[in-house]
Design a protein around this motif. Structure first.
Motif, PDB file in Angstrom:
ATOM      1  N   ALA A 159     -21.262 -23.425 -29.261  1.00 55.57           N
ATOM      2  CA  ALA A 159     -22.277 -23.107 -30.266  1.00 55.57           C
ATOM      3  C   ALA A 159     -22.321 -21.603 -30.534  1.00 55.57           C
ATOM      4  N   GLY A 160     -22.151 -20.791 -29.490  1.00 54.55           N
ATOM      5  CA  GLY A 160     -22.162 -19.345 -29.669  1.00 54.55           C
ATOM      6  C   GLY A 160     -21.034 -18.877 -30.574  1.00 54.55           C
ATOM      7  N   LEU A 161     -19.849 -19.452 -30.408  1.00 53.07           N
ATOM      8  CA  LEU A 161     -18.707 -19.066 -31.243  1.00 53.07           C
ATOM      9  C   LEU A 161     -18.855 -19.554 -32.679  1.00 53.07           C
ATOM     10  N   VAL A 162     -19.360 -20.757 -32.847  1.00 56.06           N
ATOM     11  CA  VAL A 162     -19.579 -21.286 -34.199  1.00 56.06           C
ATOM     12  C   VAL A 162     -20.639 -20.452 -34.918  1.00 56.06           C
ATOM     13  N   ASN A 163     -21.702 -20.073 -34.199  1.00 57.19           N
ATOM     14  CA  ASN A 163     -22.723 -19.205 -34.784  1.00 57.19           C
ATOM     15  C   ASN A 163     -22.116 -17.862 -35.199  1.00 57.19           C
ATOM     16  N   LYS A 164     -21.304 -17.312 -34.338  1.00 51.28           N
ATOM     17  CA  LYS A 164     -20.684 -16.004 -34.588  1.00 51.28           C
ATOM     18  C   LYS A 164     -19.771 -16.054 -35.811  1.00 51.28           C
ATOM     19  N   GLY A 202      -3.027 -11.956 -36.179  1.00 47.55           N
ATOM     20  CA  GLY A 202      -3.500 -11.177 -37.319  1.00 47.55           C
ATOM     21  C   GLY A 202      -4.471 -11.915 -38.212  1.00 47.55           C
ATOM     22  N   PHE A 203      -4.578 -13.238 -38.059  1.00 46.13           N
ATOM     23  CA  PHE A 203      -5.480 -14.011 -38.910  1.00 46.13           C
ATOM     24  C   PHE A 203      -6.930 -13.810 -38.474  1.00 46.13           C
ATOM     25  N   LYS A 204      -7.784 -13.493 -39.433  1.00 45.82           N
ATOM     26  CA  LYS A 204      -9.223 -13.366 -39.208  1.00 45.82           C
ATOM     27  C   LYS A 204      -9.934 -14.302 -40.174  1.00 45.82           C
ATOM     28  N   SER A 217     -13.292 -24.232 -27.508  1.00 45.45           N
ATOM     29  CA  SER A 217     -13.819 -22.889 -27.760  1.00 45.45           C
ATOM     30  C   SER A 217     -12.733 -21.830 -27.617  1.00 45.45           C
ATOM     31  N   THR A 218     -11.753 -22.080 -26.760  1.00 40.80           N
ATOM     32  CA  THR A 218     -10.649 -21.129 -26.603  1.00 40.80           C
ATOM     33  C   THR A 218      -9.910 -20.941 -27.922  1.00 40.80           C
ATOM     34  N   ASN A 219      -9.793 -21.996 -28.707  1.00 40.30           N
ATOM     35  CA  ASN A 219      -9.130 -21.907 -30.005  1.00 40.30           C
ATOM     36  C   ASN A 219     -10.015 -21.224 -31.041  1.00 40.30           C
ATOM     37  N   GLU A 277     -13.086  -9.724 -33.672  1.00 42.96           N
ATOM     38  CA  GLU A 277     -12.630  -8.769 -32.655  1.00 42.96           C
ATOM     39  C   GLU A 277     -11.531  -9.309 -31.747  1.00 42.96           C
ATOM     40  N   TYR A 278     -11.072 -10.551 -32.000  1.00 40.20           N
ATOM     41  CA  TYR A 278     -10.051 -11.120 -31.112  1.00 40.20           C
ATOM     42  C   TYR A 278      -8.741 -10.334 -31.209  1.00 40.20           C
ATOM     43  N   LYS A 279      -8.168 -10.056 -30.036  1.00 34.27           N
ATOM     44  CA  LYS A 279      -6.870  -9.405 -29.958  1.00 34.27           C
ATOM     45  C   LYS A 279      -5.994 -10.186 -28.993  1.00 34.27           C
ATOM     46  N   ASN A 280      -4.794 -10.507 -29.428  1.00 37.92           N
ATOM     47  CA  ASN A 280      -3.880 -11.303 -28.604  1.00 37.92           C
ATOM     48  C   ASN A 280      -3.328 -10.456 -27.456  1.00 37.92           C
TER      49      ASN A 280
END
Length: 461
Positions: free
Chosen positions: A190-195, A416-418, A449-451, A458-461
């Motif tokens: 839920a936190g990630l979907v909200n974000k 690179g996809f945002k 959620s990992t996906n 802000e995700y960086k591989n």
């Protein structure tokens, strides 16, 4: 000296093994599609200095090597066989150790039905039952026109008792996954979907296909299971921006129809239709009735859960009752564009429904990273689906209600996809997160959620 010679021998042996795999990789055919995994395999990357210095080349090369490892499919098949072990009850294993007898494995030959798909130009009554069809007419909670009473169901014994197979349950000829809710996973999801909703700045919805066990097993059969209403209420509390479209009630109303496969963990396209209809209702949009579609079905499907137990005697029950794959050709039938990159410069076209395919790949064929449909519906409405494999049979319906349909599978994420940047660039108005509830909130081997995390700004591989 002996120790030194021994080390040389060990190194030489390992070098020979590695060289052998290398030679085998050269000799073997370079396949591009994995039927076992229902996806395209990575292609050998094109070399360029820019790709090397950016790290894209090495990442792509690593994916290619992983996908084309010599005898890879044999290893995957062996792993599927080993997966059968996790279904053994503790009591059975203890009995085996006490007696010293071999495990009661069977080695059945899977049903090899290759019948051509049945198809009708208009939706008509279901075909009579045969050895390869599980379809029969069933009463629905709704009343379509008398000439089009075609709702379908499986032939389950109403008096059958569920049999526990550790993480699975067998009910007559229906195998399903047990579902234990995880508060920790629910909070993270839920936190990630909200974000992501906040980052995109658009209206969003959460659609979660309910695990079949929630509908077909009495509550309390699965030890530690949480009450259905409690899960839905808690998820609504956790979602601060997105609107939850709770499918548990509408799917329960149609549980006598053929909304879930009996040998696979997915829903059928019939189940997906009811989710699509609920989305349209939430958005005040019209949608076709189920009997408005051109209907067909493909018999003889033995799915993922069957493969988890195919070395057990219980598998014979499923082999005698293989699934049919029902499909509905969209009223506004068109093609989808498939892209491997988010720049959308490498278009390949694909159909929304593949009647000639087998199993779940009837729905849109193989997996893809990014897809796009420009529908004949000229209403200017746009939508993006962040989906897992449950979206395969859901997405085709959207061509009847939206002009611009985008869909993305985060498991095939491209560096690179945002998500927020893409949504704003394309002018997308509505965002839908469609994820299997068990992988998002439950005791599943995959944490969805990992996906989702890969899609954040802000995700960086």
């Amino acid at each position: 000296m002996k120790s030194y010679i021994g080390q040389i021998i060990i190194i030489a042996v390992f070098a020979a093994i590695i060289a052998g795999f290398g030679i085998a990789g050269i000799i073997e055919n370079d396949v591009s599609f994995s039927e076992l995994e229902n996806r395209n395999l990575a292609e050998f990357p094109a070399f360029s200095p820019e790709a090397v210095f950016s790290g894209i080349y090495t990442n792509s090369l690593d994916s290619y090597i992983s996908d084309h490892f010599p005898r890879r499919m044999s290893f995957i098949e062996a792993t599927r066989r080993l997966d059968g072990f996790y279904c053994f009850d503790a009591g059975l294993i203890a009995e085996v150790f006490k007696s010293g007898k071999a495990l009661p494995f069977e080695n059945p030959t899977p049903n090899a039905n290759t019948a051509e798909p049945a198809e009708t130009n208009t939706v008509s009554p279901a075909p009579p039952s045969t050895e390869t069809s599980v379809f029969e007419e069933a009463e629905s909670s709704e009343t379509p026109p008398p000439s089009k009473q075609y709702f379908l169901t499986t032939k389950l014994d109403p008096g059958a008792s569920p049999e526990s197979l550790n993480s699975l349950v067998l009910l007559d000829s229906f195998i399903m996954e047990k579902y234990i809710y995880s508060e920790e996973k629910a909070i993270r999801y839920a936190g990630l979907v909200n974000k992501l909703t906040d980052e995109c700045g658009v209206k969003s919805y959460v659609i979660m296909p309910t695990p079949a066990a929630e509908l077909y097993l009495d509550h309390g059969f699965i030890s530690g299971a949480t009450d259905r209403d409690t899960i839905s209420e808690r998820l609504r509390e956790l979602l601060s921006g997105p609107e939850l479209i709770d499918l548990s009630k509408v799917l329960a109303e149609h549980k006598n129809e053929y909304i879930y496969f009996r040998t696979d963990h997915h829903w059928t396209q019939t189940g997906a239709y009811y989710a699509y209809r609920e989305l349209c209702r939430a958005m005040n949009l019209d949608c076709p009735e189920l009997w408005d579609y051109k209907f067909g079905h493909k018999p003889g499907f033995l799915g993922s859960l069957y493969k988890s137990i195919f070395n057990r005697s219980e598998a014979k029950i499923l082999e005698a009752n293989p699934d049919d794959v029902p499909y509905y050709i969209p009223v506004n039938n068109t093609v989808a564009e498939n892209y491997k990159t988010y720049e959308m410069t490498d278009k390949t076209e694909k159909k929304l429904i593949y009647p000639e395919n087998s199993g779940y790949s009837v729905y849109m064929g193989e997996e893809m990273f990014l897809g796009y449909i420009h529908s004949p519906v000229r209403n200017g409405k746009s939508i993006m689906i962040v989906r897992d494999s449950y979206g395969h049979c859901f997405v085709p319906f959207l061509a009847d209600s939206f002009e611009y349909v985008y869909f993305i599978e985060p498991r095939y994420f491209e560096d690179g996809f945002k998500l927020a940047e893409f949504v704003k660039e394309k002018g997308i108005e509505t965002l839908v997160f469609l994820n299997y509830e068990l992988s998002a909130l439950g005791n599943y081997w995959m944490d969805w959620s990992t996906n989702l995390e890969k899609l954040t700004a802000e995700y960086k591989n």
